[in-house]
Write a protein that holds these residues in place. Structure first.
Motif, PDB file in Angstrom:
ATOM      1  N   GLN A   1      71.156 -33.288  10.542  1.00 46.10           N
ATOM      2  CA  GLN A   1      71.875 -32.339  11.390  1.00 46.10           C
ATOM      3  C   GLN A   1      72.092 -32.975  12.760  1.00 46.10           C
ATOM      4  O   GLN A   1      71.304 -33.776  13.216  1.00 46.10           O
ATOM      5  CB  GLN A   1      71.076 -31.049  11.563  1.00 46.10           C
ATOM      6  CG  GLN A   1      70.871 -30.273  10.296  1.00 46.10           C
ATOM      7  CD  GLN A   1      72.106 -29.482   9.921  1.00 46.10           C
ATOM      8  OE1 GLN A   1      72.914 -29.144  10.762  1.00 46.10           O
ATOM      9  NE2 GLN A   1      72.251 -29.204   8.651  1.00 46.10           N
ATOM     10  N   ASP A   2      73.162 -32.599  13.433  1.00 47.78           N
ATOM     11  CA  ASP A   2      73.363 -33.101  14.777  1.00 47.78           C
ATOM     12  C   ASP A   2      72.529 -32.271  15.752  1.00 47.78           C
ATOM     13  O   ASP A   2      71.858 -31.313  15.372  1.00 47.78           O
ATOM     14  CB  ASP A   2      74.836 -33.134  15.152  1.00 47.78           C
ATOM     15  CG  ASP A   2      75.485 -31.758  15.158  1.00 47.78           C
ATOM     16  OD1 ASP A   2      74.758 -30.745  15.134  1.00 47.78           O
ATOM     17  OD2 ASP A   2      76.713 -31.701  15.188  1.00 47.78           O
ATOM     18  N   LEU A   3      72.579 -32.646  16.998  1.00 52.30           N
ATOM     19  CA  LEU A   3      71.777 -31.957  18.012  1.00 52.30           C
ATOM     20  C   LEU A   3      72.157 -30.491  18.162  1.00 52.30           C
ATOM     21  O   LEU A   3      71.325 -29.678  18.567  1.00 52.30           O
ATOM     22  CB  LEU A   3      71.914 -32.664  19.355  1.00 52.30           C
ATOM     23  CG  LEU A   3      71.312 -34.054  19.455  1.00 52.30           C
ATOM     24  CD1 LEU A   3      71.572 -34.632  20.832  1.00 52.30           C
ATOM     25  CD2 LEU A   3      69.834 -34.036  19.156  1.00 52.30           C
ATOM     26  N   ALA A   4      73.384 -30.139  17.833  1.00 50.61           N
ATOM     27  CA  ALA A   4      73.825 -28.752  17.980  1.00 50.61           C
ATOM     28  C   ALA A   4      72.965 -27.804  17.144  1.00 50.61           C
ATOM     29  O   ALA A   4      72.719 -26.667  17.548  1.00 50.61           O
ATOM     30  CB  ALA A   4      75.299 -28.611  17.606  1.00 50.61           C
TER      31      ALA A   4
ATOM     32  N   TYR B   1      70.937 -28.385  26.857  1.00 50.71           N
ATOM     33  CA  TYR B   1      71.538 -27.681  25.728  1.00 50.71           C
ATOM     34  C   TYR B   1      73.051 -27.874  25.689  1.00 50.71           C
ATOM     35  O   TYR B   1      73.641 -27.953  24.620  1.00 50.71           O
ATOM     36  CB  TYR B   1      71.190 -26.192  25.763  1.00 50.71           C
ATOM     37  CG  TYR B   1      69.753 -25.883  25.400  1.00 50.71           C
ATOM     38  CD1 TYR B   1      68.800 -26.888  25.258  1.00 50.71           C
ATOM     39  CD2 TYR B   1      69.329 -24.590  25.207  1.00 50.71           C
ATOM     40  CE1 TYR B   1      67.490 -26.597  24.936  1.00 50.71           C
ATOM     41  CE2 TYR B   1      68.024 -24.285  24.871  1.00 50.71           C
ATOM     42  CZ  TYR B   1      67.101 -25.296  24.745  1.00 50.71           C
ATOM     43  OH  TYR B   1      65.803 -24.996  24.413  1.00 50.71           O
ATOM     44  N   ARG B   2      73.668 -27.948  26.847  1.00 43.81           N
ATOM     45  CA  ARG B   2      75.113 -28.217  26.879  1.00 43.81           C
ATOM     46  C   ARG B   2      75.373 -29.603  26.291  1.00 43.81           C
ATOM     47  O   ARG B   2      76.291 -29.785  25.495  1.00 43.81           O
ATOM     48  CB  ARG B   2      75.655 -28.125  28.302  1.00 43.81           C
ATOM     49  CG  ARG B   2      77.155 -28.282  28.352  1.00 43.81           C
ATOM     50  CD  ARG B   2      77.757 -27.966  29.713  1.00 43.81           C
ATOM     51  NE  ARG B   2      76.812 -27.815  30.774  1.00 43.81           N
ATOM     52  CZ  ARG B   2      76.867 -28.447  31.929  1.00 43.81           C
ATOM     53  NH1 ARG B   2      77.851 -29.274  32.188  1.00 43.81           N
ATOM     54  NH2 ARG B   2      75.966 -28.249  32.852  1.00 43.81           N
ATOM     55  N   PHE B   3      74.572 -30.576  26.676  1.00 44.34           N
ATOM     56  CA  PHE B   3      74.691 -31.931  26.141  1.00 44.34           C
ATOM     57  C   PHE B   3      74.525 -31.918  24.614  1.00 44.34           C
ATOM     58  O   PHE B   3      75.318 -32.504  23.887  1.00 44.34           O
ATOM     59  CB  PHE B   3      73.623 -32.839  26.775  1.00 44.34           C
ATOM     60  CG  PHE B   3      73.461 -34.166  26.101  1.00 44.34           C
ATOM     61  CD1 PHE B   3      74.320 -35.219  26.380  1.00 44.34           C
ATOM     62  CD2 PHE B   3      72.431 -34.364  25.190  1.00 44.34           C
ATOM     63  CE1 PHE B   3      74.167 -36.442  25.762  1.00 44.34           C
ATOM     64  CE2 PHE B   3      72.270 -35.600  24.564  1.00 44.34           C
ATOM     65  CZ  PHE B   3      73.135 -36.642  24.853  1.00 44.34           C
ATOM     66  N   GLY B   4      73.490 -31.239  24.126  1.00 48.81           N
ATOM     67  CA  GLY B   4      73.214 -31.197  22.694  1.00 48.81           C
ATOM     68  C   GLY B   4      74.224 -30.417  21.892  1.00 48.81           C
ATOM     69  O   GLY B   4      74.346 -30.616  20.682  1.00 48.81           O
ATOM     70  N   SER B   5      74.971 -29.539  22.555  1.00 47.82           N
ATOM     71  CA  SER B   5      75.970 -28.722  21.854  1.00 47.82           C
ATOM     72  C   SER B   5      77.310 -29.412  21.686  1.00 47.82           C
ATOM     73  O   SER B   5      78.169 -28.934  20.946  1.00 47.82           O
ATOM     74  CB  SER B   5      76.200 -27.410  22.609  1.00 47.82           C
ATOM     75  OG  SER B   5      75.052 -26.626  22.592  1.00 47.82           O
TER      76      SER B   5
END
Length: 154
Positions: free
Chosen positions: A25-28, A144-148
């Motif tokens: 899964q990706d960071l999102a 969280y913005r970065f990971g999304s």
């Protein structure tokens, strides 16, 4: 002691169990789980305030333990799933988050001792809750913005 009114989604484990992001899964995916977890953590912290007001040290100890377990897993998941990639993107903010995690862990450890010594103060808990909310807001704005962002590999 009453149960917190916010319950984790079906994909969330019980407090003390590992928050797992499926491999590949990706960071999102991690961000979605962790963002949802912030509401539960706030409710758990608020439950300690309630128990302190009611004066039951056993119920307060149980609430503290529940928060400690859930928050430790939350912080561990951020450190395992998000922060390594984020540190390459924004090392200064990643270091700040890790410093805040250490302070949060220290405060939680002190709550046990304070409860045993009848020293848990509602005002100190309110300050801790304010700090937790501020930490979550900073994470929402950076980590969280970065990971999304789309297609962000782990």
């Amino acid at each position: 002691m009453s149960s917190p009114s916010v319950s984790p989604r079906a994909s969330h484990p019980a407090p003390g169990e590992r928050i797992a992001v499926p491999p590949g899964q990706d960071l999102a995916a991690a961000v979605a789980l962790l963002r949802d977890d912030h509401a539960l953590l706030t409710t758990l912290a608020e439950s300690i305030l309630k128990e302190v007001a009611e004066g039951d040290r056993d119920d307060c100890a149980h609430a503290i333990t529940t928060l400690q377990q859930r928050l430790a897993e939350h912080l561990d998941t951020e450190e395992r799933e998000l922060i390594p990639s984020y540190a390459r993107h924004d090392p200064k903010d990643a270091a700040r988050i890790l410093d805040e995690h250490a302070a949060i862990r220290k405060t939680l450890a002190n709550l046990d001792v304070e409860n045993d010594l009848h020293l848990v103060r509602a005002e100190a808990l309110r300050s801790f809750l304010v700090a937790l909310r501020a930490h979550a807001a900073r994470e929402n704005g950076g980590l969280y913005r970065f990971g999304s962002e789309p297609a962000r590999p782990r």
